[in-house]
Design a protein around this motif. Sequence first.
Motif, PDB file in Angstrom:
ATOM      1  N   GLU A   1       0.816  -1.210   0.000  1.00 32.48           N
ATOM      2  CA  GLU A   1       0.000   0.000   0.000  1.00 32.48           C
ATOM      3  C   GLU A   1       0.850   1.260   0.000  1.00 32.48           C
ATOM      4  O   GLU A   1       0.388   2.329  -0.389  1.00 32.48           O
ATOM      5  N   GLU A   2       2.089   1.134   0.462  1.00 38.50           N
ATOM      6  CA  GLU A   2       2.982   2.285   0.474  1.00 38.50           C
ATOM      7  C   GLU A   2       4.408   1.823   0.209  1.00 38.50           C
ATOM      8  O   GLU A   2       4.712   0.629   0.279  1.00 38.50           O
ATOM      9  N   GLN A   3       5.257   2.745  -0.101  1.00 36.93           N
ATOM     10  CA  GLN A   3       6.634   2.449  -0.492  1.00 36.93           C
ATOM     11  C   GLN A   3       7.393   1.720   0.625  1.00 36.93           C
ATOM     12  O   GLN A   3       7.273   2.054   1.799  1.00 36.93           O
ATOM     13  N   VAL A   4       8.165   0.703   0.220  1.00 39.44           N
ATOM     14  CA  VAL A   4       9.013  -0.055   1.144  1.00 39.44           C
ATOM     15  C   VAL A   4      10.433  -0.058   0.577  1.00 39.44           C
ATOM     16  O   VAL A   4      10.632  -0.297  -0.613  1.00 39.44           O
ATOM     17  N   THR A   5      11.421   0.214   1.438  1.00 41.10           N
ATOM     18  CA  THR A   5      12.811   0.267   1.003  1.00 41.10           C
ATOM     19  C   THR A   5      13.571  -0.952   1.512  1.00 41.10           C
ATOM     20  O   THR A   5      13.485  -1.306   2.688  1.00 41.10           O
ATOM     21  N   TYR A   6      14.312  -1.598   0.601  1.00 40.35           N
ATOM     22  CA  TYR A   6      15.183  -2.704   0.957  1.00 40.35           C
ATOM     23  C   TYR A   6      16.633  -2.294   0.701  1.00 40.35           C
ATOM     24  O   TYR A   6      16.945  -1.701  -0.337  1.00 40.35           O
ATOM     25  N   ASN A   7      17.500  -2.618   1.652  1.00 40.39           N
ATOM     26  CA  ASN A   7      18.934  -2.362   1.508  1.00 40.39           C
ATOM     27  C   ASN A   7      19.238  -0.878   1.262  1.00 40.39           C
ATOM     28  O   ASN A   7      19.919  -0.511   0.299  1.00 40.39           O
ATOM     29  N   PRO A   8      18.778   0.004   2.144  1.00 42.82           N
ATOM     30  CA  PRO A   8      18.969   1.450   1.922  1.00 42.82           C
ATOM     31  C   PRO A   8      20.434   1.877   1.868  1.00 42.82           C
ATOM     32  O   PRO A   8      20.747   2.927   1.297  1.00 42.82           O
ATOM     33  N   ASP A   9      21.328   1.066   2.455  1.00 43.11           N
ATOM     34  CA  ASP A   9      22.744   1.418   2.450  1.00 43.11           C
ATOM     35  C   ASP A   9      23.519   0.750   1.319  1.00 43.11           C
ATOM     36  O   ASP A   9      24.745   0.805   1.294  1.00 43.11           O
ATOM     37  N   GLY A  10      22.790   0.142   0.385  1.00 41.77           N
ATOM     38  CA  GLY A  10      23.461  -0.509  -0.734  1.00 41.77           C
ATOM     39  C   GLY A  10      24.213   0.483  -1.605  1.00 41.77           C
ATOM     40  O   GLY A  10      23.827   1.655  -1.704  1.00 41.77           O
ATOM     41  N   VAL A  11      25.267   0.002  -2.233  1.00 39.60           N
ATOM     42  CA  VAL A  11      26.083   0.880  -3.076  1.00 39.60           C
ATOM     43  C   VAL A  11      25.819   0.651  -4.561  1.00 39.60           C
ATOM     44  O   VAL A  11      26.445   1.289  -5.411  1.00 39.60           O
ATOM     45  N   GLY A  12      24.890  -0.255  -4.864  1.00 37.61           N
ATOM     46  CA  GLY A  12      24.557  -0.523  -6.255  1.00 37.61           C
ATOM     47  C   GLY A  12      23.471   0.405  -6.766  1.00 37.61           C
ATOM     48  O   GLY A  12      23.069   1.362  -6.091  1.00 37.61           O
TER      49      GLY A  12
ATOM     50  N   ILE B   1      16.807   2.202 -12.468  1.00 37.92           N
ATOM     51  CA  ILE B   1      16.096   1.174 -13.234  1.00 37.92           C
ATOM     52  C   ILE B   1      14.642   1.144 -12.765  1.00 37.92           C
ATOM     53  O   ILE B   1      14.376   1.219 -11.561  1.00 37.92           O
ATOM     54  N   LEU B   2      13.718   1.021 -13.713  1.00 37.51           N
ATOM     55  CA  LEU B   2      12.303   0.781 -13.396  1.00 37.51           C
ATOM     56  C   LEU B   2      12.002  -0.676 -13.711  1.00 37.51           C
ATOM     57  O   LEU B   2      12.171  -1.115 -14.845  1.00 37.51           O
ATOM     58  N   PHE B   3      11.567  -1.417 -12.685  1.00 36.13           N
ATOM     59  CA  PHE B   3      11.381  -2.867 -12.793  1.00 36.13           C
ATOM     60  C   PHE B   3       9.912  -3.185 -12.545  1.00 36.13           C
ATOM     61  O   PHE B   3       9.373  -2.884 -11.488  1.00 36.13           O
ATOM     62  N   ILE B   4       9.246  -3.816 -13.538  1.00 31.65           N
ATOM     63  CA  ILE B   4       7.842  -4.203 -13.406  1.00 31.65           C
ATOM     64  C   ILE B   4       7.795  -5.672 -12.993  1.00 31.65           C
ATOM     65  O   ILE B   4       8.345  -6.531 -13.683  1.00 31.65           O
TER      66      ILE B   4
ATOM     67  N   LEU C   1      21.113  -5.077 -13.837  1.00 32.84           N
ATOM     68  CA  LEU C   1      21.903  -4.053 -13.163  1.00 32.84           C
ATOM     69  C   LEU C   1      23.010  -3.517 -14.061  1.00 32.84           C
ATOM     70  O   LEU C   1      23.437  -2.362 -13.912  1.00 32.84           O
ATOM     71  N   ALA C   2      23.460  -4.331 -15.017  1.00 31.02           N
ATOM     72  CA  ALA C   2      24.508  -3.885 -15.940  1.00 31.02           C
ATOM     73  C   ALA C   2      24.003  -2.837 -16.917  1.00 31.02           C
ATOM     74  O   ALA C   2      24.805  -2.168 -17.587  1.00 31.02           O
ATOM     75  N   MET C   3      22.671  -2.656 -17.012  1.00 32.28           N
ATOM     76  CA  MET C   3      22.145  -1.617 -17.896  1.00 32.28           C
ATOM     77  C   MET C   3      22.460  -0.219 -17.381  1.00 32.28           C
ATOM     78  O   MET C   3      22.389   0.756 -18.122  1.00 32.28           O
ATOM     79  N   VAL C   4      22.802  -0.125 -16.090  1.00 32.77           N
ATOM     80  CA  VAL C   4      23.143   1.167 -15.508  1.00 32.77           C
ATOM     81  C   VAL C   4      24.617   1.441 -15.765  1.00 32.77           C
ATOM     82  O   VAL C   4      25.489   0.645 -15.417  1.00 32.77           O
ATOM     83  N   GLU C   5      24.900   2.578 -16.388  1.00 31.70           N
ATOM     84  CA  GLU C   5      26.281   2.937 -16.699  1.00 31.70           C
ATOM     85  C   GLU C   5      27.044   3.213 -15.412  1.00 31.70           C
ATOM     86  O   GLU C   5      26.579   3.951 -14.539  1.00 31.70           O
ATOM     87  N   SER C   6      28.187   2.583 -15.271  1.00 30.23           N
ATOM     88  CA  SER C   6      28.990   2.775 -14.071  1.00 30.23           C
ATOM     89  C   SER C   6      29.569   4.187 -14.030  1.00 30.23           C
ATOM     90  O   SER C   6      29.789   4.798 -15.076  1.00 30.23           O
ATOM     91  N   PRO C   7      29.838   4.728 -12.829  1.00 31.95           N
ATOM     92  CA  PRO C   7      30.431   6.065 -12.729  1.00 31.95           C
ATOM     93  C   PRO C   7      31.775   6.141 -13.462  1.00 31.95           C
ATOM     94  O   PRO C   7      32.092   7.168 -14.071  1.00 31.95           O
TER      95      PRO C   7
END
Length: 353
Positions: free
Chosen positions: A155-166, A210-213, A342-348
Amino acid sequence: MTQAYVALENGQIIEARSRSPGRTRGELVFTTAYTGYEESLTDPSYEEQILTFSYPLIGNYGVREDRFESNRVHPRGVVARELTEDVAEWLRSEDVPAVDELDTRDLVTGIREQGAMRCGIAAGPDATAAEAEAELEACKGMSEHTDIGSQVSVEEQVTYNPDGVGPTVALLDCGAKGSIASSLVERDAVVEKLPYDATVADIDSVDPDILFISNGPGDPENFEAAAALVEEFVGEVPLAGICLGQQVIANALGGETQKMEFGHRGVNQPVRDLRSDRVVMTTQNHGYTVSEPGNLDVTQINVNDDTPEGLESDELDVITRQYHPEANPGPHDTLGFFDDVLAMVESPEAAEQ
């Protein structure tokens, strides 16, 4: 002792044993999975369906909550040749009607020959065949639930792994299995799970890479909000999808979907990659398929019936799979899909060059 009746759309009335009492109705489907009954029963994609297990004994290794894919059982009813007491007790605690001691081989053969069909179930000491028929008639009078997403989404936004570096992944929850988020978190992604009817502003607030359906139940055309997000963000944010997600993305990008005769549900569906010619075994649970890919390229097909199993577009930054790469239950041949997403995201580092 007969304590239950199953009334089928083809006119059959089957006597059975009640393992969890109640009255219920829905679309009768089957899975060929011989393990992973906990994962199957908690898969939101089975919402509003009656699940038949083709494997004859369900429950031979107990019930473990750490295997659950969501917080509840989703099928409206359960049919098996034999259910152990562990599973029967679990279903009773969830108020999900369940029956066994019937010929599931004949039932599955009927579904394969005649297609998925509506059914009614009456189970319990006072159950009658007439009650099962009444449930079936009520099911026939029901139109398909067009807002089914509300039954399976957060019903509302849930965050997983907020400290992730990916990368940050906006996971649109159309009925997502828990192992999808887990597979992304294991790769150190930050996952923001959003309701199925999230708006453009909701996605913008997350600022995802990334937008994941996700996967989910029912007809993909009912998930209009998800399709609108695909149309809005395609070409701006990489898009990924699993199962229903593939269908929603295809519909939004000029494609078409259609209902299958009896769907793909099991853990041994062979899929061939058209580029490598490699065949992998996959876990699947869907009753709809992409019939026209629209602006996407078909990269993988089902060996049994040639239906699209993978769609991609390098130009649009889109990658989808009809099967469940995260399995649970099933083979792990395709876990690399999450690495590809995840590889679709260009690395810094690449952006600085």
